[in-house]
Design a protein around this motif. Sequence first.
Motif, mmCIF file in Angstrom:
data_model
loop_
_atom_site.group_PDB
_atom_site.id
_atom_site.type_symbol
_atom_site.label_atom_id
_atom_site.label_comp_id
_atom_site.label_asym_id
_atom_site.label_seq_id
_atom_site.Cartn_x
_atom_site.Cartn_y
_atom_site.Cartn_z
ATOM 1 N N LEU A 30 0.779 -1.227 0.000
ATOM 2 C CA LEU A 30 0.000 0.000 0.000
ATOM 3 C C LEU A 30 0.816 1.285 0.000
ATOM 4 O O LEU A 30 0.286 2.357 -0.257
ATOM 5 N N GLU A 31 2.083 1.185 0.273
ATOM 6 C CA GLU A 31 2.919 2.383 0.376
ATOM 7 C C GLU A 31 2.820 3.258 -0.881
ATOM 8 O O GLU A 31 2.658 4.478 -0.803
ATOM 9 N N ALA A 32 2.861 2.643 -2.042
ATOM 10 C CA ALA A 32 2.811 3.403 -3.286
ATOM 11 C C ALA A 32 1.441 4.027 -3.536
ATOM 12 O O ALA A 32 1.328 5.020 -4.237
ATOM 13 N N PHE A 33 0.393 3.457 -2.949
ATOM 14 C CA PHE A 33 -0.955 3.985 -3.164
ATOM 15 C C PHE A 33 -1.239 5.240 -2.345
ATOM 16 O O PHE A 33 -2.209 5.931 -2.596
ATOM 17 N N LEU A 34 -0.418 5.538 -1.351
ATOM 18 C CA LEU A 34 -0.694 6.658 -0.460
ATOM 19 C C LEU A 34 -0.005 7.954 -0.872
ATOM 20 O O LEU A 34 -0.002 8.914 -0.118
ATOM 21 N N ILE A 35 0.548 7.989 -2.057
ATOM 22 C CA ILE A 35 1.139 9.224 -2.568
ATOM 23 C C ILE A 35 0.280 9.720 -3.734
ATOM 24 O O ILE A 35 -0.444 8.950 -4.353
ATOM 25 N N ASP A 36 0.349 11.030 -3.996
ATOM 26 C CA ASP A 36 -0.376 11.578 -5.139
ATOM 27 C C ASP A 36 0.097 10.915 -6.419
ATOM 28 O O ASP A 36 1.305 10.763 -6.631
ATOM 29 N N GLU A 37 -0.846 10.523 -7.264
ATOM 30 C CA GLU A 37 -0.519 9.913 -8.545
ATOM 31 C C GLU A 37 -1.034 10.808 -9.666
ATOM 32 O O GLU A 37 -2.240 10.958 -9.828
ATOM 33 N N PRO A 38 -0.138 11.414 -10.440
ATOM 34 C CA PRO A 38 -0.601 12.252 -11.549
ATOM 35 C C PRO A 38 -1.236 11.385 -12.638
ATOM 36 O O PRO A 38 -0.720 10.329 -12.976
ATOM 37 N N LEU A 55 -5.746 18.156 -16.555
ATOM 38 C CA LEU A 55 -4.836 17.196 -15.949
ATOM 39 C C LEU A 55 -5.116 17.192 -14.448
ATOM 40 O O LEU A 55 -5.390 18.237 -13.863
ATOM 41 N N ALA A 56 -5.049 16.033 -13.839
ATOM 42 C CA ALA A 56 -5.366 15.926 -12.421
ATOM 43 C C ALA A 56 -4.501 14.848 -11.786
ATOM 44 O O ALA A 56 -3.702 14.196 -12.447
ATOM 45 N N SER A 57 -4.663 14.671 -10.493
ATOM 46 C CA SER A 57 -3.996 13.582 -9.780
ATOM 47 C C SER A 57 -5.017 12.932 -8.861
ATOM 48 O O SER A 57 -6.068 13.513 -8.575
#
Length: 145
Positions: A30-38, A55-57
Motif C-alpha cells: 500500500l505504500e505506493a498507493f498513499l502518494i499523489d498519482e498524476p 490534468l489531475a492527480s
Amino acid sequence: MNILLSLPETFKSGIVGKRAQESISLYKCLEAFLIDEPLGPEDMWYCPGCKEHRLASKKLNLWRPPEIFVVHLKSHANVKQTNRYMLYALRNHYGSMGGGHYTAFVHHGGERWYDFDDSHVRPISVDKIKTSAAYVLFHRRVVET
C-alpha cells in the motif's frame, strides 16, 4: 504515513498450492498507493466549473483496517498486530481503460474456486487464480482461535 506501520498481515489460502502459507506485509503493498498519482492525458478529469478536461492527480487515504479489505491493483515494516486477511475473491479486467470485459474468481471453501463470467459460472482450479488480469482483490479478516 504512521497508519502503514500498524497494517495487518495477509496470507494466501490455497493459491500457493502445497507450500506453507506465506505472510506478506501490506505496508509494501500500500505504500505506493498513499502518494499523489498524476493522471496522464488519456485520463483527464472533466471540470464541471470551467467545462473543460484538465490534468489531475488522485490519492488514496487509509484510516483504519476494516472488516473487509479490498485491494485494487494497478499496472505495475514489520507488522506487530495479529490481524490477518484471507483472499476470498478477485475481479479481473480484460481490455483497456476505455472499455473491456470483467470477470470474477470467488473462493467457496477449501480448494474450491469459481469463475464468474457474465451469465456463466464454472469451477476453476487454484493454479488459474493468479493472473495478470487481476484488478481488485477482496480480503476478509481471519479470526485467530
